[in-house]
Design a protein around this motif. Structure first.
Motif, PDB file in Angstrom:
ATOM      1  N   GLU A 273      14.894  30.262   7.276  1.00  0.00           N
ATOM      2  CA  GLU A 273      16.347  30.148   7.423  1.00  0.00           C
ATOM      3  C   GLU A 273      16.977  29.303   6.320  1.00  0.00           C
ATOM      4  OE1 GLU A 273      14.218  29.123   9.703  1.00  0.00           O
ATOM      5  OE2 GLU A 273      14.260  30.664  11.274  1.00  0.00           O
ATOM      6  N   LEU A 274      16.173  28.426   5.710  1.00  0.00           N
ATOM      7  CA  LEU A 274      16.685  27.520   4.674  1.00  0.00           C
ATOM      8  C   LEU A 274      16.047  27.773   3.314  1.00  0.00           C
ATOM      9  CD1 LEU A 274      16.713  24.089   6.566  1.00  0.00           C
ATOM     10  CD2 LEU A 274      18.669  25.522   6.002  1.00  0.00           C
ATOM     11  N   ARG A 275      15.199  28.796   3.236  1.00  0.00           N
ATOM     12  CA  ARG A 275      14.425  28.973   2.008  1.00  0.00           C
ATOM     13  C   ARG A 275      15.314  29.165   0.780  1.00  0.00           C
ATOM     14  NH1 ARG A 275      11.332  33.069   3.502  1.00  0.00           N
ATOM     15  NH2 ARG A 275      12.650  34.604   2.470  1.00  0.00           N
ATOM     16  N   GLY A 276      16.390  29.933   0.935  1.00  0.00           N
ATOM     17  CA  GLY A 276      17.287  30.146  -0.194  1.00  0.00           C
ATOM     18  C   GLY A 276      17.959  28.861  -0.636  1.00  0.00           C
ATOM     19  N   ALA A 277      18.464  28.084   0.324  1.00  0.00           N
ATOM     20  CA  ALA A 277      19.139  26.827  -0.012  1.00  0.00           C
ATOM     21  C   ALA A 277      18.166  25.838  -0.646  1.00  0.00           C
ATOM     22  CB  ALA A 277      19.765  26.227   1.245  1.00  0.00           C
ATOM     23  N   VAL A 278      16.953  25.746  -0.074  1.00  0.00           N
ATOM     24  CA  VAL A 278      15.957  24.818  -0.628  1.00  0.00           C
ATOM     25  C   VAL A 278      15.516  25.269  -2.016  1.00  0.00           C
ATOM     26  CG1 VAL A 278      13.615  23.922  -0.326  1.00  0.00           C
ATOM     27  CG2 VAL A 278      15.169  24.032   1.628  1.00  0.00           C
ATOM     28  N   ALA A 279      15.328  26.581  -2.182  1.00  0.00           N
ATOM     29  CA  ALA A 279      14.901  27.086  -3.485  1.00  0.00           C
ATOM     30  C   ALA A 279      15.997  26.975  -4.536  1.00  0.00           C
ATOM     31  CB  ALA A 279      14.450  28.543  -3.354  1.00  0.00           C
ATOM     32  N   MET A 280      17.244  26.736  -4.124  1.00  0.00           N
ATOM     33  CA  MET A 280      18.331  26.508  -5.080  1.00  0.00           C
ATOM     34  C   MET A 280      18.334  25.089  -5.619  1.00  0.00           C
ATOM     35  SD  MET A 280      20.387  28.983  -5.912  1.00  0.00           S
ATOM     36  CE  MET A 280      21.785  28.016  -6.458  1.00  0.00           C
ATOM     37  N   THR A 281      17.655  24.169  -4.926  1.00  0.00           N
ATOM     38  CA  THR A 281      17.710  22.767  -5.351  1.00  0.00           C
ATOM     39  C   THR A 281      17.123  22.518  -6.742  1.00  0.00           C
ATOM     40  OG1 THR A 281      15.657  22.288  -4.132  1.00  0.00           O
ATOM     41  CG2 THR A 281      17.747  21.913  -2.984  1.00  0.00           C
ATOM     42  N   PRO A 282      16.121  23.282  -7.226  1.00  0.00           N
ATOM     43  CA  PRO A 282      15.716  23.073  -8.618  1.00  0.00           C
ATOM     44  C   PRO A 282      16.859  23.261  -9.609  1.00  0.00           C
ATOM     45  CG  PRO A 282      14.005  24.300  -7.471  1.00  0.00           C
ATOM     46  CD  PRO A 282      15.167  24.182  -6.530  1.00  0.00           C
ATOM     47  N   ALA A 283      17.767  24.210  -9.335  1.00  0.00           N
ATOM     48  CA  ALA A 283      18.932  24.391 -10.212  1.00  0.00           C
ATOM     49  C   ALA A 283      19.866  23.190 -10.131  1.00  0.00           C
ATOM     50  CB  ALA A 283      19.672  25.671  -9.832  1.00  0.00           C
ATOM     51  N   ILE A 284      19.998  22.627  -8.936  1.00  0.00           N
ATOM     52  CA  ILE A 284      20.839  21.437  -8.777  1.00  0.00           C
ATOM     53  C   ILE A 284      20.262  20.270  -9.578  1.00  0.00           C
ATOM     54  CG2 ILE A 284      21.643  19.702  -7.121  1.00  0.00           C
ATOM     55  CD1 ILE A 284      21.862  21.897  -5.043  1.00  0.00           C
ATOM     56  N   PHE A 285      18.942  20.079  -9.490  1.00  0.00           N
ATOM     57  CA  PHE A 285      18.324  18.981 -10.234  1.00  0.00           C
ATOM     58  C   PHE A 285      18.351  19.225 -11.738  1.00  0.00           C
ATOM     59  CE2 PHE A 285      16.640  17.774  -6.080  1.00  0.00           C
ATOM     60  CZ  PHE A 285      16.722  16.397  -6.150  1.00  0.00           C
ATOM     61  N   THR A 286      18.266  20.491 -12.153  1.00  0.00           N
ATOM     62  CA  THR A 286      18.405  20.792 -13.584  1.00  0.00           C
ATOM     63  C   THR A 286      19.788  20.385 -14.073  1.00  0.00           C
ATOM     64  OG1 THR A 286      16.858  22.652 -13.457  1.00  0.00           O
ATOM     65  CG2 THR A 286      18.367  22.618 -15.317  1.00  0.00           C
ATOM     66  N   ALA A 287      20.830  20.802 -13.338  1.00  0.00           N
ATOM     67  CA  ALA A 287      22.197  20.454 -13.722  1.00  0.00           C
ATOM     68  C   ALA A 287      22.421  18.950 -13.665  1.00  0.00           C
ATOM     69  CB  ALA A 287      23.190  21.174 -12.805  1.00  0.00           C
ATOM     70  N   LEU A 288      21.840  18.288 -12.652  1.00  0.00           N
ATOM     71  CA  LEU A 288      21.958  16.832 -12.554  1.00  0.00           C
ATOM     72  C   LEU A 288      21.291  16.158 -13.747  1.00  0.00           C
ATOM     73  CD1 LEU A 288      22.816  14.361 -10.882  1.00  0.00           C
ATOM     74  CD2 LEU A 288      20.623  14.517  -9.674  1.00  0.00           C
ATOM     75  N   GLY A 289      20.147  16.695 -14.159  1.00  0.00           N
ATOM     76  CA  GLY A 289      19.459  16.151 -15.333  1.00  0.00           C
ATOM     77  C   GLY A 289      20.283  16.312 -16.596  1.00  0.00           C
ATOM     78  N   ILE A 290      20.934  17.465 -16.735  1.00  0.00           N
ATOM     79  CA  ILE A 290      21.786  17.683 -17.908  1.00  0.00           C
ATOM     80  C   ILE A 290      22.929  16.674 -17.939  1.00  0.00           C
ATOM     81  CG2 ILE A 290      23.439  19.297 -18.929  1.00  0.00           C
ATOM     82  CD1 ILE A 290      21.607  21.576 -18.016  1.00  0.00           C
ATOM     83  N   VAL A 291      23.585  16.486 -16.791  1.00  0.00           N
ATOM     84  CA  VAL A 291      24.703  15.539 -16.731  1.00  0.00           C
ATOM     85  C   VAL A 291      24.234  14.115 -17.017  1.00  0.00           C
ATOM     86  CG1 VAL A 291      26.451  14.530 -15.226  1.00  0.00           C
ATOM     87  CG2 VAL A 291      26.025  16.978 -15.142  1.00  0.00           C
ATOM     88  N   MET A 292      23.117  13.726 -16.399  1.00  0.00           N
ATOM     89  CA  MET A 292      22.607  12.371 -16.627  1.00  0.00           C
ATOM     90  C   MET A 292      22.216  12.168 -18.081  1.00  0.00           C
ATOM     91  SD  MET A 292      22.883  10.499 -13.997  1.00  0.00           S
ATOM     92  CE  MET A 292      21.860   9.153 -14.592  1.00  0.00           C
ATOM     93  N   GLY A 293      21.634  13.186 -18.696  1.00  0.00           N
ATOM     94  CA  GLY A 293      21.297  13.089 -20.112  1.00  0.00           C
ATOM     95  C   GLY A 293      22.525  12.923 -20.976  1.00  0.00           C
ATOM     96  N   GLN A 294      23.608  13.641 -20.629  1.00  0.00           N
ATOM     97  CA  GLN A 294      24.857  13.509 -21.371  1.00  0.00           C
ATOM     98  C   GLN A 294      25.469  12.128 -21.185  1.00  0.00           C
ATOM     99  OE1 GLN A 294      26.882  16.819 -19.581  1.00  0.00           O
ATOM    100  NE2 GLN A 294      26.273  18.271 -21.173  1.00  0.00           N
ATOM    101  N   VAL A 295      25.403  11.597 -19.960  1.00  0.00           N
ATOM    102  CA  VAL A 295      25.983  10.274 -19.682  1.00  0.00           C
ATOM    103  C   VAL A 295      25.171   9.177 -20.367  1.00  0.00           C
ATOM    104  CG1 VAL A 295      26.427   8.580 -17.862  1.00  0.00           C
ATOM    105  CG2 VAL A 295      27.044  10.973 -17.510  1.00  0.00           C
ATOM    106  N   VAL A 296      23.847   9.222 -20.240  1.00  0.00           N
ATOM    107  CA  VAL A 296      23.004   8.183 -20.855  1.00  0.00           C
ATOM    108  C   VAL A 296      23.107   8.221 -22.378  1.00  0.00           C
ATOM    109  CG1 VAL A 296      20.609   7.414 -21.145  1.00  0.00           C
ATOM    110  CG2 VAL A 296      21.416   8.130 -18.899  1.00  0.00           C
ATOM    111  N   GLY A 297      23.407   9.406 -22.929  1.00  0.00           N
ATOM    112  CA  GLY A 297      23.543   9.525 -24.377  1.00  0.00           C
ATOM    113  C   GLY A 297      24.890   9.098 -24.926  1.00  0.00           C
ATOM    114  N   LEU A 298      25.821   8.689 -24.073  1.00  0.00           N
ATOM    115  CA  LEU A 298      27.117   8.205 -24.557  1.00  0.00           C
ATOM    116  C   LEU A 298      26.940   6.947 -25.392  1.00  0.00           C
ATOM    117  CD1 LEU A 298      29.311   8.651 -21.335  1.00  0.00           C
ATOM    118  CD2 LEU A 298      29.331  10.090 -23.381  1.00  0.00           C
ATOM    119  N   ARG A 299      27.874   6.745 -26.316  1.00  0.00           N
ATOM    120  CA  ARG A 299      27.787   5.572 -27.206  1.00  0.00           C
ATOM    121  C   ARG A 299      27.754   4.278 -26.412  1.00  0.00           C
ATOM    122  NH1 ARG A 299      31.425   8.776 -30.057  1.00  0.00           N
ATOM    123  NH2 ARG A 299      33.162   7.766 -28.993  1.00  0.00           N
ATOM    124  N   GLU A 300      28.452   4.228 -25.276  1.00  0.00           N
ATOM    125  CA  GLU A 300      28.538   3.001 -24.486  1.00  0.00           C
ATOM    126  C   GLU A 300      27.257   2.712 -23.706  1.00  0.00           C
ATOM    127  OE1 GLU A 300      32.611   4.768 -24.997  1.00  0.00           O
ATOM    128  OE2 GLU A 300      30.610   5.480 -24.495  1.00  0.00           O
TER     129      GLU A 300
END
Length: 496
Positions: free
Chosen positions: A153-180
């Motif tokens: 019943e949750l397999r689709g939602a759970v299997a979508m979480t790798p995409a969420i973590f990929t996007a979260l990683g991209i955002v965190m990489g962009q934030v940590v790479g800021l000059r500040e």
């Protein structure tokens, strides 16, 4: 029962998702994005290192060649990791494979952290190769692990979480790479080495969580361990029905061994599954999302965003993909996989067409640059809602337990090769087609929507055994229509 409420009932499943994700696809997205911020600083380090060694600066074209090598070794390492993922998942199990994979992370972080002190850009090159291997393993094993651990019943939602973590990683990489933060010219070794933090978090948390119940029962034959894992993951002792379904799946796989990648290609019964995996996996990499990210900065500048503020607008693009992945996680068990894929590719075709028109008219119509900038955000949202997450579920749902690791090897190898080729060929596409650079990607989006509409079966709410039976019925439709008359015995001497 809402998806979030079901996840909270199985707290261990939620913790498993987080522990697998933080050291899995989060690493992929994070290391994909952090390399952009220190580009000029690392090129200066390459030139300075060569000057110290030889007394002469390295020619500009050779500096760019070394930098291209640093960037391109990441997908090459991902290819090696994808080929390694299948054997690891079979021999060690899903959870142990993710834990062992952190060896590559620790080695890469060490090389990055000490590269400036050692005066060696070769350490950066080797580190990018190793972190790519780690990403290749986690991109294949994490969806397999979570897909096998989730209830249907949750397999689709759970299997979508790798995409969420990929996007979260991209955002965190962009934030940590800021000059500040860590975007300072002298902080780039620490920026690259920061990939160690997610690895340590996974090493500290994942050993406390259960292995995939399907792996324990079907591959290892350990019923007691499977029952204990199911009870922990579901948060209840009443797992009789699900255990019964797993027993049926084990009976269907009895006597079989884990398939090898080339055996998938040779088996006519798996032709539909392999074709779907190749077509939609290829469409994911060739749909043009990476190219939209690549031109985003120049489009933002054309729309009047000051150079100093462009880096914050780029963070907004990553945030769009993260938001879309979260929305898709909520929608997938309501509308199904096919609807999200068709809608995603159709919307990407629409926004890509408008984006192309806006680029062509931006010099003559004053508001066209703003339209182009809006199309970038709309395109990324469409990609995140559909192809970004749903494509990763295919290998989990379309293949049985014995074929799944090999399927992830095939899919992973294909996607990493295409990622490498797109990165290599995109500058030439830009130079040759100019404002029409996105036209080839439009064709891919159209093909992805058409193929999904006509050839991909819906798997929402079905057990793995039910999906397998439906695919067998589609593959052997003629045999299921009734027993065929075999006719009289053929005498070989008179056979025409």
């Amino acid at each position: 029962m809402p998806t979030l409420q079901r996840l909270m009932q199985g707290r261990v499943l939620l913790l498993t998702i987080c522990a697998a994700g933080i050291g899995g696809t989060f690493q992929f997205g994070y290391n994909l994005s952090i390399i952009n911020a220190p580009t000029l600083h690392i090129q200066e380090f390459i030139n300075e290192t060569w000057r110290v060694r030889t007394g002469q600066p390295l020619p500009r074209h050779l500096v760019l060649l070394v930098w291209s090598l640093i960037v391109s070794l990441y997908p090459l390492g991902g290819l090696f990791g994808a080929l390694l993922a299948g054997p690891l998942a079979v021999m060690l199990g899903r959870k142990k494979s993710l834990l062992v994979n952190n060896i590559f992370v620790v080695a890469a972080a060490t090389l990055f952290g000490f590269s400036r002190r050692a005066g060696s850009f070769e350490m950066v090159i080797l580190g990018r190769l190793l972190i790519g291997v780690s990403a290749g393993v986690s991109m294949s094993v994490q969806p397999m692990y979570l897909g096998e651990s989730a209830p249907k019943e949750l397999r689709g939602a759970v299997a979508m979480t790798p995409a969420i973590f990929t996007a979260l990683g991209i955002v965190m990489g962009q934030v940590v790479g800021l000059r500040e933060v860590l975007g300072d010219p002298w902080a780039w070794p620490l920026l690259l080495a920061s990939c160690l933090v997610p690895g340590v978090l996974q090493l500290a948390s994942l050993p406390l969580l259960p292995e995939s119940p399907r792996y324990l029962l079907i591959d290892c034959g350990d019923t007691e361990a499977c029952l204990a894992a199911l009870q922990r993951l579901r948060g209840t002792a009443d797992v009789v029905q699900e255990l019964s379904e797993l027993d049926e799946e084990r009976a269907a796989c009895r006597g079989q061994r884990a398939r090898r990648p080339w055996e998938l290609l040779q088996d006519r019964g798996l032709r539909r599954q392999v074709t779907s995996l190749a077509v939609l996996g290829g469409a994911l990499e060739l749909c043009g999302n990476d190219s939209v990210y690549a031109v985003a900065s120049s489009v933002f500048r054309g729309a009047g965003v000051p150079d100093a503020e462009v880096q914050y607008a780029v963070v907004g693009t990553g945030s769009c993909e993260l938001l879309a992945a979260c929305v898709s996680c909520v929608l997938i068990e309501r509308v199904g996989r096919r609807v999200l894929l068709i809608a995603g590719y159709s919307l990407m075709t629409c926004w890509g067409s408008i984006f192309t028109v806006a680029l062509c008219l931006q010099s003559s119509v004053p508001w066209m640059p703003y339209l182009a900038m809006s199309c970038i955000f709309a395109f990324i949202l469409s990609f995140g809602i559909g192809p970004a997450g749903v494509t990763g579920i295919l290998a989990t749902e379309l293949f049985d337990q014995k074929s799944r690791p090999a399927a992830y090897m095939v899919c992973g190898a294909l996607m990493w090769i295409l990622l490498f080729l797109v990165g290599l060929g995109f500058p030439f596409i830009m130079e040759g087609l100019s404002h029409f650079f996105y036209v080839p990607f439009l064709g891919v989006c159209v093909c992805g929507a058409i193929y999904t509409a006509f050839f991909l079966p819906e798997t929402k709410g079905k057990s793995f055994l039910e999906i397998s039976e439906e695919l067998d019925r589609l593959s052997f439709l003629k045999q299921n229509q009734g027993p065929d008359w075999s006719g009289p015995e053929v005498i070989l001497s008179t056979e025409l």
